[in-house]
Design a protein around this motif. Structure first.
Motif, PDB file in Angstrom:
ATOM      1  N   GLY A 139       0.786  -1.224   0.000  1.00 37.55           N
ATOM      2  CA  GLY A 139       0.000   0.000   0.000  1.00 37.55           C
ATOM      3  C   GLY A 139       0.820   1.277   0.000  1.00 37.55           C
ATOM      4  N   MET A 140       2.132   1.163  -0.091  1.00 36.51           N
ATOM      5  CA  MET A 140       2.969   2.365  -0.049  1.00 36.51           C
ATOM      6  C   MET A 140       2.894   3.177  -1.335  1.00 36.51           C
ATOM      7  N   ARG A 141       2.412   2.570  -2.395  1.00 38.27           N
ATOM      8  CA  ARG A 141       2.315   3.260  -3.675  1.00 38.27           C
ATOM      9  C   ARG A 141       1.427   4.497  -3.572  1.00 38.27           C
ATOM     10  N   ASP A 142       0.458   4.443  -2.690  1.00 37.66           N
ATOM     11  CA  ASP A 142      -0.495   5.540  -2.545  1.00 37.66           C
ATOM     12  C   ASP A 142      -0.021   6.631  -1.587  1.00 37.66           C
ATOM     13  N   MET A 143       1.156   6.464  -1.009  1.00 42.30           N
ATOM     14  CA  MET A 143       1.681   7.444  -0.051  1.00 42.30           C
ATOM     15  C   MET A 143       2.522   8.493  -0.771  1.00 42.30           C
ATOM     16  N   SER A 144       2.660   9.643  -0.119  1.00 39.52           N
ATOM     17  CA  SER A 144       3.575  10.653  -0.636  1.00 39.52           C
ATOM     18  C   SER A 144       5.005  10.151  -0.429  1.00 39.52           C
ATOM     19  N   GLU A 145       5.943  10.759  -1.101  1.00 33.28           N
ATOM     20  CA  GLU A 145       7.339  10.340  -0.975  1.00 33.28           C
ATOM     21  C   GLU A 145       7.820  10.456   0.477  1.00 33.28           C
ATOM     22  N   GLU A 146       7.420  11.505   1.151  1.00 30.42           N
ATOM     23  CA  GLU A 146       7.813  11.709   2.547  1.00 30.42           C
ATOM     24  C   GLU A 146       7.198  10.636   3.450  1.00 30.42           C
ATOM     25  N   GLU A 147       5.921  10.354   3.249  1.00 30.36           N
ATOM     26  CA  GLU A 147       5.263   9.316   4.042  1.00 30.36           C
ATOM     27  C   GLU A 147       5.901   7.950   3.789  1.00 30.36           C
ATOM     28  N   ARG A 148       6.215   7.686   2.524  1.00 31.26           N
ATOM     29  CA  ARG A 148       6.830   6.416   2.156  1.00 31.26           C
ATOM     30  C   ARG A 148       8.197   6.269   2.819  1.00 31.26           C
ATOM     31  N   ALA A 149       8.996   7.330   2.796  1.00 33.14           N
ATOM     32  CA  ALA A 149      10.322   7.288   3.415  1.00 33.14           C
ATOM     33  C   ALA A 149      10.213   7.050   4.921  1.00 33.14           C
ATOM     34  N   THR A 150       9.254   7.698   5.566  1.00 41.38           N
ATOM     35  CA  THR A 150       9.048   7.514   7.008  1.00 41.38           C
ATOM     36  C   THR A 150       8.639   6.083   7.308  1.00 41.38           C
ATOM     37  N   LYS A 151       7.693   5.553   6.535  1.00 37.77           N
ATOM     38  CA  LYS A 151       7.219   4.176   6.735  1.00 37.77           C
ATOM     39  C   LYS A 151       8.361   3.184   6.502  1.00 37.77           C
ATOM     40  N   MET A 152       9.150   3.399   5.449  1.00 37.93           N
ATOM     41  CA  MET A 152      10.259   2.494   5.148  1.00 37.93           C
ATOM     42  C   MET A 152      11.281   2.494   6.279  1.00 37.93           C
ATOM     43  N   LYS A 153      11.563   3.667   6.825  1.00 38.42           N
ATOM     44  CA  LYS A 153      12.523   3.750   7.925  1.00 38.42           C
ATOM     45  C   LYS A 153      11.992   3.016   9.149  1.00 38.42           C
ATOM     46  N   THR A 154      10.720   3.205   9.456  1.00 38.23           N
ATOM     47  CA  THR A 154      10.110   2.534  10.605  1.00 38.23           C
ATOM     48  C   THR A 154      10.172   1.016  10.445  1.00 38.23           C
ATOM     49  N   VAL A 155       9.777   0.529   9.280  1.00 38.39           N
ATOM     50  CA  VAL A 155       9.783  -0.915   9.028  1.00 38.39           C
ATOM     51  C   VAL A 155      11.210  -1.450   9.056  1.00 38.39           C
ATOM     52  N   ASN A 156      12.136  -0.716   8.447  1.00 39.73           N
ATOM     53  CA  ASN A 156      13.526  -1.164   8.425  1.00 39.73           C
ATOM     54  C   ASN A 156      14.129  -1.218   9.826  1.00 39.73           C
ATOM     55  N   ASP A 157      13.829  -0.222  10.648  1.00 38.17           N
ATOM     56  CA  ASP A 157      14.334  -0.219  12.025  1.00 38.17           C
ATOM     57  C   ASP A 157      13.782  -1.419  12.803  1.00 38.17           C
ATOM     58  N   GLU A 158      12.501  -1.697  12.621  1.00 36.06           N
ATOM     59  CA  GLU A 158      11.881  -2.825  13.302  1.00 36.06           C
ATOM     60  C   GLU A 158      12.470  -4.143  12.789  1.00 36.06           C
ATOM     61  N   LYS A 159      12.711  -4.222  11.492  1.00 37.68           N
ATOM     62  CA  LYS A 159      13.293  -5.428  10.916  1.00 37.68           C
ATOM     63  C   LYS A 159      14.690  -5.673  11.487  1.00 37.68           C
ATOM     64  N   THR A 160      15.475  -4.626  11.626  1.00 32.49           N
ATOM     65  CA  THR A 160      16.813  -4.764  12.205  1.00 32.49           C
ATOM     66  C   THR A 160      16.721  -5.254  13.643  1.00 32.49           C
ATOM     67  N   LYS A 161      15.772  -4.733  14.416  1.00 30.39           N
ATOM     68  CA  LYS A 161      15.566  -5.198  15.796  1.00 30.39           C
ATOM     69  C   LYS A 161      15.216  -6.681  15.804  1.00 30.39           C
ATOM     70  N   LYS A 162      14.361  -7.091  14.888  1.00 28.97           N
ATOM     71  CA  LYS A 162      13.964  -8.496  14.810  1.00 28.97           C
ATOM     72  C   LYS A 162      15.157  -9.373  14.411  1.00 28.97           C
ATOM     73  N   PHE A 163      15.992  -8.901  13.494  1.00 30.05           N
ATOM     74  CA  PHE A 163      17.193  -9.649  13.116  1.00 30.05           C
ATOM     75  C   PHE A 163      18.114  -9.814  14.322  1.00 30.05           C
ATOM     76  N   LYS A 164      18.283  -8.750  15.089  1.00 33.96           N
ATOM     77  CA  LYS A 164      19.159  -8.811  16.260  1.00 33.96           C
ATOM     78  C   LYS A 164      18.600  -9.746  17.323  1.00 33.96           C
ATOM     79  N   ALA A 165      17.277  -9.898  17.360  1.00 34.59           N
ATOM     80  CA  ALA A 165      16.646 -10.771  18.346  1.00 34.59           C
ATOM     81  C   ALA A 165      16.767 -12.256  17.977  1.00 34.59           C
TER      82      ALA A 165
END
Length: 128
Positions: free
Chosen positions: A71-97
């Motif tokens: 669903g990120m296709r419908d977001m603005s570039e700024e919203e998409r970048a924020t969402k990607m950073k949030t998901v990426n940060d969470e993914k890194t936490k999950k990898f570390k766990a």
């Protein structure tokens, strides 16, 4: 920024893989995970030197992140970048766990980047 780009690449590679694996239609998450375990896991283990159990968890996390990116296709570039950073940060936490070391996380990210670069291009008249 590099992590954000890597995350977008992972989501794209996984979504393209699912379309190619099934053709037209949609796989449910359990089917997608099973397909990834059959097709991606052997290469993931070989290239990253993860254990079987670590690879299973990495694939589960990759599938989770793909779902989060829908669903990120419908977001603005700024919203998409924020969402990607949030998901990426969470993914890194999950990898570390799992736990994965920073070097293992880098190896996983590099693996998916290489997959993206080597995937067949669609829509063109390319040759194999």
């Amino acid at each position: 920024m590099k992590k954000i780009i890597s995350l977008a690449v992972f989501a794209l590679a996984l979504s393209i893989g699912s379309v190619q694996a099934q053709g037209m239609g949609q796989m449910d998450p359990a089917q997608m995970l099973e397909m990834m375990k059959q097709r991606v896991k052997p290469q993931l283990i070989e290239k990253t030197k993860l254990t079987d159990a670590q690879a299973d968890k990495v694939l589960e996390i990759q599938l989770w992140s793909q779902g989060e990116m829908r669903g990120m296709r419908d977001m603005s570039e700024e919203e998409r970048a924020t969402k990607m950073k949030t998901v990426n940060d969470e993914k890194t936490k999950k990898f570390k766990a799992i736990p994965l070391t920073d070097d293992q996380i880098k190896a996983v990210n590099d693996f998916y980047e290489e997959m993206r670069r080597n995937r067949p291009q669609r829509g063109g008249g390319g040759s194999k």
